[in-house]
Enzyme design. Sequence first.
Site, PDB file in Angstrom:
ATOM      1  N   ASP A  73       0.823  -1.209   0.000  1.00 23.83           N
ATOM      2  CA  ASP A  73       0.000   0.000   0.000  1.00 23.83           C
ATOM      3  C   ASP A  73       0.859   1.262   0.000  1.00 23.83           C
ATOM      4  O   ASP A  73       0.390   2.344   0.358  1.00 23.83           O
ATOM      5  CB  ASP A  73      -0.964   0.003   1.191  1.00 23.83           C
ATOM      6  CG  ASP A  73      -2.141   0.957   0.981  1.00 23.83           C
ATOM      7  OD1 ASP A  73      -2.545   1.150  -0.177  1.00 23.83           O
ATOM      8  OD2 ASP A  73      -2.649   1.512   1.964  1.00 23.83           O
ATOM      9  N   ASP A 113      -2.628  -4.945  -5.008  1.00 23.61           N
ATOM     10  CA  ASP A 113      -1.929  -3.662  -5.240  1.00 23.61           C
ATOM     11  C   ASP A 113      -0.437  -3.797  -5.500  1.00 23.61           C
ATOM     12  O   ASP A 113       0.209  -2.810  -5.850  1.00 23.61           O
ATOM     13  CB  ASP A 113      -2.103  -2.691  -4.058  1.00 23.61           C
ATOM     14  CG  ASP A 113      -3.456  -2.009  -4.042  1.00 23.61           C
ATOM     15  OD1 ASP A 113      -4.194  -2.136  -5.025  1.00 23.61           O
ATOM     16  OD2 ASP A 113      -3.777  -1.355  -3.041  1.00 23.61           O
ATOM     17  N   ASP A 173     -12.270   0.509   4.855  1.00 23.93           N
ATOM     18  CA  ASP A 173     -11.098   0.821   4.040  1.00 23.93           C
ATOM     19  C   ASP A 173     -10.036   1.607   4.793  1.00 23.93           C
ATOM     20  O   ASP A 173      -8.913   1.727   4.322  1.00 23.93           O
ATOM     21  CB  ASP A 173     -11.515   1.663   2.819  1.00 23.93           C
ATOM     22  CG  ASP A 173     -12.372   0.879   1.860  1.00 23.93           C
ATOM     23  OD1 ASP A 173     -11.961  -0.219   1.469  1.00 23.93           O
ATOM     24  OD2 ASP A 173     -13.458   1.357   1.503  1.00 23.93           O
TER      25      ASP A 173
END
Length: 476
Positions: free
Chosen positions: A117, A155, A305
């Site tokens: 991330d 990701d 989130d």
Amino acid sequence: MSQHPIRRPRRAAAIAAVAVGCTVLAGAWLNAGSASAGAISGSLYRDPNSPVARWVAANPSDSRTPVIRDKVASQPAAHWLSTFNQSTVQSEVATYVGAAAVGQLPVLSVYEIPNRDCGGASAGGAPNLTQYQSWISSFSAGLGGRPVIVILETDAIALQTCLSASDVTARDQALATAVQTIKAADSGAKVYLDGGHSAWNSASDQANRLKAAGVGAADGFFTNVSNFNSTANEAAYGRSIISALNGLGVPNKHQIIDTSRNGGASGDWCADDNTDRRIGQYPTTNTGDANIDAYLWIKPPGEADGCAYAAGSFQPNLAYSLASSAPYPPSAPPTTTPPTTTPPTTTPPTTTPPTTTPPTTVPPTTTPPTTTPPTTPGGGACTATYQATNSWPGGFQAQVTVTAGGSAINGWTVRWTLASGQSIAQLWNGTLSVSGSAVTVRSLSYNGALAAHASIQFGFTGNGAASTPALTCTSP
């Protein structure tokens, strides 16, 4: 077994906007010649101890429970491994996949790559790539040769803005090695790499990234995790990636699409702050598309989130908002009919909702005094009673009880004025409208009809300091 991870990936939609146990078991994956699905088939494993399942079991009388139980907890979702636990990961994985019956397919989402991330809300993972490979080896050993779906590092390929060229090369090599390690340990494992989503990198760019990261040894790629792009857009994007991979000499790759939150509505990418999102296609391996192996709920509905709540924490308000207007799944028709008279009493959520910016310490859970604040007669045949049920620095939770008078009513409206600095964050069991500091809450279709002296409750969380407002209740 460790608890569900407390962090989950934040998607980069904002960035995009700017820019076998035996051979017989393994064979259960094959769907040869079927035109109704991709390369795999079988029923997906549903964890009976997931956060949403535990919440449903602990809150049988909550007004949101029937919807959350029938539309969310009834469905299989991915089990995330996001805590670096070298000494226990093998046993955790073995326990989880071992709980699935023969023919059921567990979905494991591995989220351990270093610098995941790019250090954002879901930062963490292995300390370095050497320890990452050791963790992957232990993870693979825990699979025990069973058929599984592995979602490898959300990701990690689409989001590389924080990495240098040499860091990208090292990560690509680590992902390629991870795929090979998993495949060598478990021939029944289907492994998919990060494909981003249709509003992010171009299909040709993503295909080149996937090739560099070793997708040739994997079964394909996944897209739309924690995002809201339509299934049609994701399928078209997937076809373009597959075509580009074919052109790069990497054939026979398939797509998985996360449909957990793409059932409609637009706006802020973060579901924590957007109550207009909806769950999409229910999880299945029967996709009707030869390019798509499964529609999965990789990001479990109701898990935050990291915007308004801690990343990965289960929030019943979010789950209810996502599921309330969705159709019931064929496998789980409604087990209760919404009442036309008095519904069950609503109890507050068991999770402690933080403020919009989560505090760095755990909010106090001490329940305020239970002394009942004064009730205020309404202009019609109902009264409303306000009770604060929890508070923490910068926020609070409250419950309002609406009671009919000496005769039955058909609909109610409760009004009050917010104190200075207050705002409403989430409200359930009513329809909210706010004009300046004036708050109006109206009954829903199923809880407006009350017999004489009958009561219902609605609840909400607010920002600011708790107070006890004067309420008015009216009935048409």
